[in-house]
Design a protein around this motif. Structure first.
Motif, mmCIF file in Angstrom:
data_model
loop_
_atom_site.group_PDB
_atom_site.id
_atom_site.type_symbol
_atom_site.label_atom_id
_atom_site.label_comp_id
_atom_site.label_asym_id
_atom_site.label_seq_id
_atom_site.Cartn_x
_atom_site.Cartn_y
_atom_site.Cartn_z
ATOM 1 N N ARG A 28 -28.924 -3.087 -14.156
ATOM 2 C CA ARG A 28 -30.294 -2.696 -13.966
ATOM 3 C C ARG A 28 -30.551 -1.269 -14.242
ATOM 4 O O ARG A 28 -31.529 -0.877 -15.017
ATOM 5 C CB ARG A 28 -30.586 -2.972 -12.538
ATOM 6 C CG ARG A 28 -30.547 -4.606 -12.319
ATOM 7 C CD ARG A 28 -30.665 -4.993 -10.695
ATOM 8 N NE ARG A 28 -30.523 -6.323 -10.592
ATOM 9 C CZ ARG A 28 -30.535 -7.150 -9.266
ATOM 10 N NH1 ARG A 28 -30.861 -6.323 -8.323
ATOM 11 N NH2 ARG A 28 -30.241 -8.158 -9.356
ATOM 12 N N ASP A 109 -44.827 -4.810 -7.623
ATOM 13 C CA ASP A 109 -43.543 -4.441 -8.115
ATOM 14 C C ASP A 109 -43.515 -4.267 -9.522
ATOM 15 O O ASP A 109 -42.611 -3.179 -10.010
ATOM 16 C CB ASP A 109 -42.315 -5.724 -7.900
ATOM 17 C CG ASP A 109 -42.206 -5.897 -6.221
ATOM 18 O OD1 ASP A 109 -42.137 -4.644 -5.801
ATOM 19 O OD2 ASP A 109 -41.677 -6.810 -5.849
ATOM 20 N N ARG A 110 -44.028 -5.213 -10.262
ATOM 21 C CA ARG A 110 -43.876 -4.913 -11.732
ATOM 22 C C ARG A 110 -44.855 -3.730 -12.104
ATOM 23 O O ARG A 110 -44.175 -2.934 -13.082
ATOM 24 C CB ARG A 110 -44.884 -6.206 -12.184
ATOM 25 C CG ARG A 110 -43.879 -7.674 -11.951
ATOM 26 C CD ARG A 110 -44.895 -8.652 -12.472
ATOM 27 N NE ARG A 110 -45.256 -8.769 -14.041
ATOM 28 C CZ ARG A 110 -44.303 -9.222 -14.873
ATOM 29 N NH1 ARG A 110 -43.062 -9.708 -14.523
ATOM 30 N NH2 ARG A 110 -44.354 -9.227 -16.238
ATOM 31 N N LEU A 112 -45.080 -0.977 -10.522
ATOM 32 C CA LEU A 112 -43.897 0.283 -10.135
ATOM 33 C C LEU A 112 -42.894 0.298 -11.181
ATOM 34 O O LEU A 112 -42.504 1.367 -11.572
ATOM 35 C CB LEU A 112 -43.651 0.085 -8.644
ATOM 36 C CG LEU A 112 -42.716 1.272 -8.337
ATOM 37 C CD1 LEU A 112 -43.176 2.740 -8.502
ATOM 38 C CD2 LEU A 112 -42.653 0.839 -6.640
ATOM 39 N N THR A 113 -42.210 -0.787 -11.407
ATOM 40 C CA THR A 113 -41.105 -1.029 -12.533
ATOM 41 C C THR A 113 -41.705 -0.332 -13.711
ATOM 42 O O THR A 113 -41.000 0.448 -14.519
ATOM 43 C CB THR A 113 -40.670 -2.104 -12.409
ATOM 44 O OG1 THR A 113 -40.140 -2.886 -11.512
ATOM 45 C CG2 THR A 113 -39.572 -2.486 -13.411
ATOM 46 N N TYR A 131 -33.649 7.457 -6.593
ATOM 47 C CA TYR A 131 -34.470 6.447 -5.761
ATOM 48 C C TYR A 131 -33.789 5.170 -5.948
ATOM 49 O O TYR A 131 -33.575 4.388 -4.826
ATOM 50 C CB TYR A 131 -35.718 6.333 -6.290
ATOM 51 C CG TYR A 131 -36.675 7.371 -5.800
ATOM 52 C CD1 TYR A 131 -37.055 7.626 -4.640
ATOM 53 C CD2 TYR A 131 -36.961 8.244 -6.636
ATOM 54 C CE1 TYR A 131 -38.084 8.443 -4.184
ATOM 55 C CE2 TYR A 131 -38.018 9.267 -6.364
ATOM 56 C CZ TYR A 131 -38.525 9.639 -4.835
ATOM 57 O OH TYR A 131 -39.148 10.311 -4.555
ATOM 58 N N TYR A 132 -33.141 4.870 -7.146
ATOM 59 C CA TYR A 132 -32.383 3.338 -7.101
ATOM 60 C C TYR A 132 -31.045 3.611 -6.771
ATOM 61 O O TYR A 132 -30.501 2.587 -6.070
ATOM 62 C CB TYR A 132 -32.447 2.975 -8.726
ATOM 63 C CG TYR A 132 -32.212 1.461 -8.655
ATOM 64 C CD1 TYR A 132 -32.702 0.570 -8.065
ATOM 65 C CD2 TYR A 132 -31.158 1.208 -9.750
ATOM 66 C CE1 TYR A 132 -32.412 -0.651 -8.395
ATOM 67 C CE2 TYR A 132 -30.680 -0.035 -9.794
ATOM 68 C CZ TYR A 132 -31.437 -0.925 -9.064
ATOM 69 O OH TYR A 132 -30.816 -2.234 -9.088
ATOM 70 N N LEU A 166 -46.849 3.792 -6.197
ATOM 71 C CA LEU A 166 -46.227 3.681 -4.863
ATOM 72 C C LEU A 166 -47.400 3.336 -3.919
ATOM 73 O O LEU A 166 -46.999 2.517 -2.948
ATOM 74 C CB LEU A 166 -45.587 4.971 -4.503
ATOM 75 C CG LEU A 166 -44.012 5.111 -5.127
ATOM 76 C CD1 LEU A 166 -43.797 6.449 -5.156
ATOM 77 C CD2 LEU A 166 -43.217 4.251 -4.478
ATOM 78 N N ARG B 9 -39.357 1.060 -1.646
ATOM 79 C CA ARG B 9 -40.226 0.394 -2.711
ATOM 80 C C ARG B 9 -39.721 0.498 -3.971
ATOM 81 O O ARG B 9 -40.000 -0.575 -4.867
ATOM 82 C CB ARG B 9 -41.464 1.175 -2.645
ATOM 83 C CG ARG B 9 -42.269 1.028 -1.540
ATOM 84 C CD ARG B 9 -43.194 -0.425 -1.411
ATOM 85 N NE ARG B 9 -44.250 -0.130 -2.674
ATOM 86 C CZ ARG B 9 -44.112 -1.134 -3.549
ATOM 87 N NH1 ARG B 9 -43.340 -2.063 -3.740
ATOM 88 N NH2 ARG B 9 -45.018 -1.054 -4.837
ATOM 89 N N ILE B 10 -39.164 1.414 -4.601
ATOM 90 C CA ILE B 10 -38.649 1.592 -5.754
ATOM 91 C C ILE B 10 -37.576 0.668 -6.101
ATOM 92 O O ILE B 10 -37.261 -0.086 -7.066
ATOM 93 C CB ILE B 10 -38.316 3.033 -6.300
ATOM 94 C CG1 ILE B 10 -39.434 3.591 -6.455
ATOM 95 C CG2 ILE B 10 -37.436 2.983 -7.821
ATOM 96 C CD1 ILE B 10 -39.487 5.318 -6.687
ATOM 97 N N GLN B 11 -36.380 0.713 -5.169
ATOM 98 C CA GLN B 11 -35.318 -0.262 -5.245
ATOM 99 C C GLN B 11 -35.876 -1.630 -5.045
ATOM 100 O O GLN B 11 -35.236 -2.484 -5.870
ATOM 101 C CB GLN B 11 -34.384 -0.037 -4.029
ATOM 102 C CG GLN B 11 -33.690 1.405 -4.294
ATOM 103 C CD GLN B 11 -32.853 1.496 -3.023
ATOM 104 O OE1 GLN B 11 -32.726 1.068 -2.083
ATOM 105 N NE2 GLN B 11 -32.030 2.767 -3.111
ATOM 106 N N GLN B 12 -36.612 -2.142 -4.198
ATOM 107 C CA GLN B 12 -37.219 -3.439 -4.213
ATOM 108 C C GLN B 12 -37.925 -3.958 -5.563
ATOM 109 O O GLN B 12 -37.472 -5.078 -6.160
ATOM 110 C CB GLN B 12 -38.142 -3.600 -3.118
ATOM 111 C CG GLN B 12 -38.746 -4.945 -3.068
ATOM 112 C CD GLN B 12 -40.067 -4.965 -1.944
ATOM 113 O OE1 GLN B 12 -39.685 -4.835 -0.751
ATOM 114 N NE2 GLN B 12 -41.157 -4.795 -2.320
ATOM 115 N N ALA B 13 -38.797 -3.030 -6.085
ATOM 116 C CA ALA B 13 -39.323 -3.178 -7.584
ATOM 117 C C ALA B 13 -38.476 -3.526 -8.447
ATOM 118 O O ALA B 13 -38.598 -4.635 -9.249
ATOM 119 C CB ALA B 13 -40.577 -2.218 -7.771
ATOM 120 N N ASN B 15 -35.148 -3.968 -8.430
ATOM 121 C CA ASN B 15 -34.339 -5.099 -7.987
ATOM 122 C C ASN B 15 -34.897 -6.549 -8.477
ATOM 123 O O ASN B 15 -34.320 -7.472 -8.998
ATOM 124 C CB ASN B 15 -33.820 -5.006 -6.682
ATOM 125 C CG ASN B 15 -32.606 -4.059 -6.553
ATOM 126 O OD1 ASN B 15 -31.987 -3.956 -7.467
ATOM 127 N ND2 ASN B 15 -32.530 -3.574 -5.328
#
Lengths: 172, 451
Positions: A28, A109-110, A112-113, A131-132, A166, B9-13, B15
């Motif tokens: 990912r 989610d989409r 933000l991604t 963050y990830y 966010l 939030r970022i990890q959730q988005a 993932n």
């Protein structure tokens, strides 16, 4: 901080355990970094190959995850420098991603991604690592060969750009 | 929102959105098998404008390099299956091996497409000693070849840094290389001084194209060294802005005292817009660096010679009519755009009325465009294939700039661009500019028909 596994395993056992533990998150990470699924798969393969070949150096590393992430980042950077990669234009869309497994992503989610994927390279890599991947700014500075101050500055700039996306999901 | 919440939030988005990416259940086995030299990995060959190469060979934990059925065809078309028959017919795979006490070099295959000579070579360490090789000069009938592309296989495998102590030893005892040369250099000019940084008057030297000839002698120079301070093998390092804390004038060195091969060989910081055309420059620059640093003990120089035939050939091609186009406040005049299976070329001129405050530093904004086949461009415009690109559509990245001038607020740029080989000749191409965020600007894309 995750702990480094003891020196009692064989390299083959070590790499098998690492692939099981980190393949998914590195895939990912590389996909978000490279914005290219096929290139990300190659990068993850290359990352673990390098890790396997250099597994003796892991024992001096403070964090296994940071060590692997650092290799992955450098492999991704190599990919981006390669002529093949430069010749390829990349638009940013999520439509071609495989169908999500498990809990489906929300619209927030989409969004933000996509916002993360559309960040300029330097900001995107800082965001993904901090963050990830949950690396510290010290670990990011080591991985990217930049100062801790530069990491903080990039994160601050990235946060500005991510703020709207966010805040949309806040409280959900 | 606090930082912990931002992270969540970022990890959730990511993932959730990327959860469909499939793990490879056999990856660990493949890695182990490959590490033990039992299998070959699927891996793209990486091409680049690097005209010199260091190979560190060790016999301690050797990784067997994989020889492809045709490294040349894979380099050009990614797989042999994609290769058009016209190109397959030109391939010569009669291998020739030459050996000295320090190195063994095999010319596995070569292909002359009428303009470029493609070479597939394998270098082996025949000794039990750790040896560093430097390949920097490839000549044809005594004249230095201009290498347009050079395989970075070793670089992508290991990411070499020099200096310090040995950190990793899993390197190949043999390495397959790919190189493409398209011109003979006028003279074997030794390395002198680097080009001035951001030179305002960039120019390309006139060179002699390759022409058909039988019985030509291809000579590859290999320098062998013994590591003195044991080169360190580490993850790739980058010189980023001020973090290159020490600079000799040619070589940026990192905080930990190591230099990055990429910096040594390309010297991008010295000539941001210049094309790398002189392999002798790079070879000599690298040698200077190693000698000055005292990292390597010189062992010997070998010149391995092979006899090859460059046959007359005429590949089918498509071309565009000369025309002018308006884009981004600029006028682009295409004087030549032609494409064959072996690649193509674009020659043109861009004239731009510069916005207030803009200068030559903004040059890349005007010339940073990509040439794409119509099929690939349409797929992109329709966003049919954004994250699983198959690498077959894009023919070239940013343009090569030959001359630049500015007069009365008008920027004039001559553009020369080499285009990648194509398996299928396109009916049209798109010229697509890149915006500041690194994304392609399809609104201003220009469609150019080919016949």
């Amino acid at each position: 901080m995750d702990t480094v596994q003891g020196p009692y395993r064989t390299p083959e056992e070590e790499i098998t355990r690492m692939v099981e533990s980190y393949q998914s998150s590195l895939l990912r990470l590389c996909c978000a970094y490279l914005r290219d699924r096929a290139a990300a798969e190659d990068a993850v393969q290359e990352t673990f190959l390098k890790a396997y070949k250099n597994i003796s150096t892991l024992r001096q590393a403070a964090s296994e995850k940071a060590w692997l992430t650092r290799i992955a980042v450098n492999v991704c950077r190599d990919q981006k420098k390669s002529a093949w990669f430069r010749y390829v234009a990349r638009s940013v869309s999520l439509d071609q991603l495989p169908e999500p497994v498990g809990e489906p992503p929300t619209e927030q989610d989409r969004e933000l991604t996509l916002t993360v994927l559309r960040l300029p390279d330097k900001l995107r890599e800082a965001v993904l690592l901090y963050y990830y991947q949950d690396l510290s700014t010290v670990e990011i500075a080591q991985a990217l060969q930049i100062s801790q101050q530069a990491v903080s500055a990039r994160l601050a700039r990235a946060r500005e750009r991510l703020r709207a996306a966010l805040e949309k999901g806040e409280g959900k | 929102m606090n930082e912990r919440e931002e992270k969540r939030r970022i990890q959730q988005a990511l993932n959730r959105t990327l959860s469909g990416l499939q793990e490879n259940p056999f990856l660990a086995q493949r890695i182990i098998a490959h590490g033990k030299g039992k299998t070959r990995m699927k891996k793209k060959l990486s091409l680049g404008l690097i005209a010199a190469l260091i190979i560190l060979a060790t016999t301690t934990t050797a990784l067997a390099a994989t020889l492809l059925p045709s490294g040349i065809l894979r380099s050009l078309f990614k797989t042999e299956e994609n290769a058009p028959q016209d190109m397959v017919n030109l391939l010569n795979q009669q291998s020739q091996t030459r050996q000295s006490s320090a190195a063994a070099l095999t010319l596995d295959e070569y292909l002359f497409d009428g303009g470029s000579l493609h070479l597939g070579l394998t270098l082996k360490n025949p000794t039990d000693n750790q040896t560093v090789y430097l390949i920097g000069q490839i000549k044809l009938n005594g004249r230095l070849l201009r290498l347009q592309e050079y395989d970075e296989a070793i670089d992508t495998l290991n990411g070499l840094c020099l200096g310090g102590q040995a950190e990793g030893r899993a390197l190949p005892t043999e390495v397959s290389l790919y190189a493409r040369a398209d011109q003979l250099l006028p003279d074997e000019a030794p390395f002198s001084t680097p080009p001035p940084a951001m030179d305002r008057a960039l120019s390309l030297p006139q060179q002699q194209p390759l022409t058909p000839m039988d019985g030509a002698v291809l000579t590859v120079r290999v320098d062998a060294y013994r590591p003195v301070a044991e080169p360190i093998l580490c993850d790739r390092a980058y010189k980023i802005d001020a973090k290159a804390v020490y600079e000799t004038g040619k070589l940026p060195v990192r905080l930990d005292g190591h230099a990055d091969l990429f910096d040594i060989l390309t010297r991008n910081d010295k000539a941001a817009n210049a094309l790398l055309t002189d392999s002798a420059d790079l070879w000599a620059a690298a040698q200077e660096v190693y000698a000055a640093a005292g990292w390597l003990q010189y062992l010997e120089t070998d010149e391995f010679s092979f006899t090859i035939d460059l046959k007359e050939t005429a590949l089918p091609q498509v071309a565009a009519a000369s025309a002018s186009y308006q884009v981004n406040g600029c006028t682009l005049t295409l004087n030549e755009l032609k494409i064959a299976h072996s690649g193509g070329s674009l020659r043109g001129e861009m004239r731009c009325l510069l916005p207030d405050g803009a200068g030559l530093e903004d040059l890349s904004r005007y010339v940073n465009f990509q040439v794409m086949t119509e099929e690939a461009a349409l797929a992109h415009m329709n966003e049919q294939n954004p994250l699983a690109w198959n690498y077959t559509g894009a023919l070239a990245g940013s343009a090569g700039v030959s001359t630049v001038s500015e007069e009365g607020g008008v920027l004039q740029v001559e553009i020369t661009q080499e285009l990648r080989p194509v398996a299928k000749l396109p009916a049209a191409v798109y010229l697509v500019w890149m915006d500041d965020a690194g994304l392609w600007d399809w609104q201003t894309a220009i469609r150019v028909e080919l016949q």
